[in-house]
Every structure is written in structure tokens, then in C-alpha cells.
Design a protein around this motif. Structure first.
Motif, PDB file in Angstrom:
ATOM      1  N   VAL A   1       0.868  -1.188   0.000  1.00  0.00           N
ATOM      2  CA  VAL A   1       0.000   0.000   0.000  1.00  0.00           C
ATOM      3  C   VAL A   1       0.899   1.231   0.000  1.00  0.00           C
ATOM      4  CG1 VAL A   1      -1.710   1.316   1.305  1.00  0.00           C
ATOM      5  CG2 VAL A   1      -1.920  -1.167   1.114  1.00  0.00           C
ATOM      6  N   LEU A   2       0.764   2.038  -1.036  1.00  0.00           N
ATOM      7  CA  LEU A   2       1.611   3.226  -1.150  1.00  0.00           C
ATOM      8  C   LEU A   2       1.162   4.309  -0.174  1.00  0.00           C
ATOM      9  CD1 LEU A   2       1.938   3.471  -5.037  1.00  0.00           C
ATOM     10  CD2 LEU A   2       3.383   2.235  -3.404  1.00  0.00           C
ATOM     11  N   VAL A   3       2.118   5.087   0.276  1.00  0.00           N
ATOM     12  CA  VAL A   3       1.843   6.219   1.157  1.00  0.00           C
ATOM     13  C   VAL A   3       2.484   7.450   0.531  1.00  0.00           C
ATOM     14  CG1 VAL A   3       2.072   7.190   3.470  1.00  0.00           C
ATOM     15  CG2 VAL A   3       1.797   4.713   3.180  1.00  0.00           C
ATOM     16  N   GLU A   4       1.649   8.446   0.252  1.00  0.00           N
ATOM     17  CA  GLU A   4       2.105   9.641  -0.457  1.00  0.00           C
ATOM     18  C   GLU A   4       1.682  10.885   0.320  1.00  0.00           C
ATOM     19  OE1 GLU A   4       4.075  11.138  -2.088  1.00  0.00           O
ATOM     20  OE2 GLU A   4       3.724  10.931  -4.237  1.00  0.00           O
ATOM     21  N   ASP A   5       2.396  11.960   0.085  1.00  0.00           N
ATOM     22  CA  ASP A   5       2.071  13.203   0.781  1.00  0.00           C
ATOM     23  C   ASP A   5       0.985  13.982   0.042  1.00  0.00           C
ATOM     24  OD1 ASP A   5       3.659  13.872  -1.395  1.00  0.00           O
ATOM     25  OD2 ASP A   5       5.356  14.513  -0.178  1.00  0.00           O
ATOM     26  N   VAL A   6       1.289  14.361  -1.201  1.00  0.00           N
ATOM     27  CA  VAL A   6       0.368  15.186  -2.004  1.00  0.00           C
ATOM     28  C   VAL A   6       0.207  14.505  -3.360  1.00  0.00           C
ATOM     29  CG1 VAL A   6      -0.009  17.434  -3.096  1.00  0.00           C
ATOM     30  CG2 VAL A   6       1.197  17.307  -0.900  1.00  0.00           C
ATOM     31  N   ILE A   7      -1.009  14.447  -3.859  1.00  0.00           N
ATOM     32  CA  ILE A   7      -1.239  13.961  -5.226  1.00  0.00           C
ATOM     33  C   ILE A   7      -1.845  15.108  -6.026  1.00  0.00           C
ATOM     34  CG2 ILE A   7      -2.517  12.365  -6.689  1.00  0.00           C
ATOM     35  CD1 ILE A   7      -2.431  10.328  -4.440  1.00  0.00           C
ATOM     36  N   THR A   8      -1.201  15.419  -7.155  1.00  0.00           N
ATOM     37  CA  THR A   8      -1.712  16.469  -8.043  1.00  0.00           C
ATOM     38  C   THR A   8      -2.256  15.849  -9.330  1.00  0.00           C
ATOM     39  OG1 THR A   8      -0.084  18.034  -7.174  1.00  0.00           O
ATOM     40  CG2 THR A   8      -1.179  18.634  -9.238  1.00  0.00           C
ATOM     41  N   THR A   9      -1.393  15.147 -10.069  1.00  0.00           N
ATOM     42  CA  THR A   9      -1.852  14.429 -11.270  1.00  0.00           C
ATOM     43  C   THR A   9      -1.860  12.923 -11.049  1.00  0.00           C
ATOM     44  OG1 THR A   9       0.360  14.150 -12.198  1.00  0.00           O
ATOM     45  CG2 THR A   9      -0.789  16.197 -12.751  1.00  0.00           C
ATOM     46  N   GLY A  10      -1.128  12.483 -10.043  1.00  0.00           N
ATOM     47  CA  GLY A  10      -0.953  11.046  -9.814  1.00  0.00           C
ATOM     48  C   GLY A  10       0.250  10.474 -10.545  1.00  0.00           C
ATOM     49  N   GLY A  11       0.978  11.313 -11.254  1.00  0.00           N
ATOM     50  CA  GLY A  11       2.107  10.811 -12.042  1.00  0.00           C
ATOM     51  C   GLY A  11       3.175  10.122 -11.197  1.00  0.00           C
ATOM     52  N   ALA A  12       3.518  10.697 -10.061  1.00  0.00           N
ATOM     53  CA  ALA A  12       4.562  10.092  -9.223  1.00  0.00           C
ATOM     54  C   ALA A  12       4.093   8.749  -8.675  1.00  0.00           C
ATOM     55  CB  ALA A  12       4.929  11.045  -8.079  1.00  0.00           C
TER      56      ALA A  12
ATOM     57  N   CYS B   1      -2.987   8.918   0.863  1.00  0.00           N
ATOM     58  CA  CYS B   1      -2.253  10.185   0.779  1.00  0.00           C
ATOM     59  C   CYS B   1      -2.818  11.179   1.774  1.00  0.00           C
ATOM     60  CB  CYS B   1      -2.237  10.738  -0.636  1.00  0.00           C
ATOM     61  SG  CYS B   1      -3.696  11.606  -1.132  1.00  0.00           S
ATOM     62  N   ALA B   2      -1.983  12.143   2.113  1.00  0.00           N
ATOM     63  CA  ALA B   2      -2.402  13.178   3.067  1.00  0.00           C
ATOM     64  C   ALA B   2      -3.306  14.186   2.373  1.00  0.00           C
ATOM     65  CB  ALA B   2      -1.175  13.857   3.673  1.00  0.00           C
ATOM     66  N   ILE B   3      -2.862  14.683   1.224  1.00  0.00           N
ATOM     67  CA  ILE B   3      -3.601  15.744   0.516  1.00  0.00           C
ATOM     68  C   ILE B   3      -3.790  15.334  -0.934  1.00  0.00           C
ATOM     69  CG2 ILE B   3      -3.595  18.158  -0.228  1.00  0.00           C
ATOM     70  CD1 ILE B   3      -1.777  18.765   2.221  1.00  0.00           C
ATOM     71  N   ASP B   4      -5.037  15.185  -1.340  1.00  0.00           N
ATOM     72  CA  ASP B   4      -5.376  14.856  -2.730  1.00  0.00           C
ATOM     73  C   ASP B   4      -5.880  16.135  -3.384  1.00  0.00           C
ATOM     74  OD1 ASP B   4      -6.367  13.951  -5.116  1.00  0.00           O
ATOM     75  OD2 ASP B   4      -7.797  12.526  -4.245  1.00  0.00           O
ATOM     76  N   ARG B   5      -5.012  16.733  -4.207  1.00  0.00           N
ATOM     77  CA  ARG B   5      -5.403  18.006  -4.835  1.00  0.00           C
ATOM     78  C   ARG B   5      -5.739  17.808  -6.315  1.00  0.00           C
ATOM     79  NH1 ARG B   5      -0.761  22.511  -5.262  1.00  0.00           N
ATOM     80  NH2 ARG B   5      -2.154  23.163  -6.925  1.00  0.00           N
ATOM     81  N   ARG B   6      -6.057  16.575  -6.694  1.00  0.00           N
ATOM     82  CA  ARG B   6      -6.454  16.325  -8.087  1.00  0.00           C
ATOM     83  C   ARG B   6      -7.768  17.030  -8.390  1.00  0.00           C
ATOM     84  NH1 ARG B   6      -7.487  10.258  -8.464  1.00  0.00           N
ATOM     85  NH2 ARG B   6      -8.227  10.726  -6.367  1.00  0.00           N
ATOM     86  N   PRO B   7      -7.967  17.419  -9.638  1.00  0.00           N
ATOM     87  CA  PRO B   7      -9.304  17.892 -10.017  1.00  0.00           C
ATOM     88  C   PRO B   7     -10.300  16.741  -9.912  1.00  0.00           C
ATOM     89  CG  PRO B   7      -7.827  17.829 -11.930  1.00  0.00           C
ATOM     90  CD  PRO B   7      -6.993  17.483 -10.732  1.00  0.00           C
ATOM     91  N   PRO B   8     -11.578  17.045  -9.652  1.00  0.00           N
ATOM     92  CA  PRO B   8     -12.558  15.984  -9.417  1.00  0.00           C
ATOM     93  C   PRO B   8     -12.722  15.012 -10.581  1.00  0.00           C
ATOM     94  CG  PRO B   8     -13.448  18.132  -8.812  1.00  0.00           C
ATOM     95  CD  PRO B   8     -12.124  18.386  -9.458  1.00  0.00           C
ATOM     96  N   ASP B   9     -12.418  15.466 -11.811  1.00  0.00           N
ATOM     97  CA  ASP B   9     -12.628  14.586 -12.972  1.00  0.00           C
ATOM     98  C   ASP B   9     -11.367  13.812 -13.372  1.00  0.00           C
ATOM     99  OD1 ASP B   9     -11.186  16.751 -13.819  1.00  0.00           O
ATOM    100  OD2 ASP B   9     -12.415  17.167 -15.586  1.00  0.00           O
ATOM    101  N   ALA B  10     -10.353  13.820 -12.524  1.00  0.00           N
ATOM    102  CA  ALA B  10      -9.107  13.126 -12.876  1.00  0.00           C
ATOM    103  C   ALA B  10      -9.338  11.612 -12.927  1.00  0.00           C
ATOM    104  CB  ALA B  10      -8.030  13.436 -11.845  1.00  0.00           C
TER     105      ALA B  10
END
Ligand SMILES: O=P(O)(O)OC[C@H]1O[C@H](OP(=O)(O)OP(=O)(O)O)[C@H](O)[C@@H]1O
Ligand SMILES: O=C(O)c1cc(=O)[nH]c(=O)[nH]1
Length: 178
Positions: A111-122, A142-151
């Protein structure tokens, strides 16, 4: 919303305004500097406590993504008593030459653990690399998911996202604070 008090504290500490080039190459006028909460022993613990219920019981290993996912994974690993590996962006070219440091991933549900997701590329890059090593990867916390809702990129890559906060949560916390 998950824990509005914590959302307000994270937003107040981490949201920066300016012009920022993101990992994806996008340019944004806001940036969540995760290290500003990760360096605070109380805040990182509170975030990891909120993340713990999102962790499925059949996880074998946490995979903290370099760099900002690593401290969160370490604290979550302590709380959940879960083995943890630290996933480099690129394997070292000397020493053990490992991509995932800390233990085996072959045949494991990571299970991956990430800080911020913007596009999900990383996250997608890390998941692909771990899958090539024989891991099963289908979820990122992830702590903060800042993706747009339609991603759709992460879903298309077969990766579910469970976040402590969405961008909307932090926006709401900010609006309440104003
Ligand atoms: O969802 P994405 O569009 O991929 O963007 C989010 C990624 O960008 C940052 O990584 P960066 O390499 O800047 O950070 P770090 O090494 O400081 O964690 C962040 O930590 C995520 O890993
Ligand atoms: O997309 C990124 O690179 C990014 C965005 C953000 O808000 N915070 C961060 O650490 N990285």
C-alpha cells in the motif's frame, strides 16, 4: 469532512501562495508544503492517525514514496505496526542498488503512502516500478489529494486513492477560517 480541526491546522501551516512549478510541469498559484506539517511531531502524528483507518487489513507492507511520503509512512508504520519500505524515485546506482529500501516487495501487497497527489504521475511511476518487482499495488493513501474531481489517471492505472484530505476539504477549512 475528515477532522475539520486538523484540516484547518494543516491548511494554515502548509498552504503557500505564489507561483510554483509542480512536479508535473504545471504552474500553480498555490502549493501545499507538506514538510511544514511533517516536521511537526504533533501534526504528522495526527495525519497518520487519520490515515490508519484507511489502511486495509490485508496490506503486507507500506510503501512510502520518496521524499515526502517517507516520514508519513514511517509514522503510520509505527501506529499500525506495519512493515514499511521506502520507495526511491530511482534505484541507487551503487551499494544495494535497490528501488525499495527496507525489505522485500516481491509477492507482497504494497500500500503506497504519499504526501500530495496532483496528477498522480509520481504514484503511477512508483506503482509501475514496484509491480515490475513483483508487488501487488492497487491502493495509495495520501495526506492531501489536490487532483481535479474529474481526474482519471490513477483509476486508469488500477490504483485507488484514499486521502486524509481532499483539496475541497482544505478549501472548506480555509473558508471557515476567513
Ligand atoms: O501527483 P503528481 O503530479 O505526481 O505530483 C505530486 C508529487 O509531486 C511531489 O513530488 P516531488 O518529487 O516534488 O517531491 P518530494 O521529493 O519533495 O516528495 C509530491 O510529493 C508528489 O510526489
Ligand atoms: O504537484 C506537486 O509537485 C506538488 C503540489 C503541492 O501542492 N505540494 C507538493 O509538495 N507538490
Amino acid at each position: 469532512m475528515t477532522n475539520p480541526d486538523l484540516a484547518a491546522a494543516i491548511d494554515a501551516r502548509c498552504r503557500l501562495h505564489g507561483e510554483f512549478i509542480l512536479r508535473s510541469g504545471q504552474v500553480a498559484d498555490e502549493y501545499f508544503d507538506k514538510y511544514l506539517f511533517e516536521g511537526d511531531p504533533q501534526l504528522i502524528r495526527r495525519v497518520a492517525e487519520e490515515m490508519q483507518p484507511l489502511l486495509p487489513s490485508d496490506a503486507d507492507v507500506l510503501g512510502g514514496l520518496e521524499l515526502g511520503g517517507v516520514p508519513i509512512a514511517a509514522v503510520l508504520g509505527q501506529l499500525a505496526d506495519a512493515p514499511t519500505v521506502f520507495v526511491r524515485k530511482k534505484a541507487k546506482e551503487y551499494g544495494t542498488r535497490k528501488l525499495a529500501e527496507g525489505g522485500p516487495v516481491e509477492g507482497k501487497h504494497v500500500v503506497l503512502v504519499e504526501d500530495v497527489i496532483t496528477t498522480g504521475g509520481a504514484v503511477i511511476a512508483a506503482a509501475q516500478a514496484l509491480r515490475e518487482l513483483g508487488a501487488r499495488v492497487e491502493l495509495v493513501l495520501c495526506a492531501i489529494d489536490r487532483r481535479p474531481p474529474d481526474a482519471t489517471g490513477l483509476a486508469d492505472a488500477g490504483i485507488e486513492v484514499r486521502s486524509v484530505f481532499t483539496r475541497a476539504d482544505l478549501d472548506a477549512a480555509r473558508a471557515n477560517a476567513d
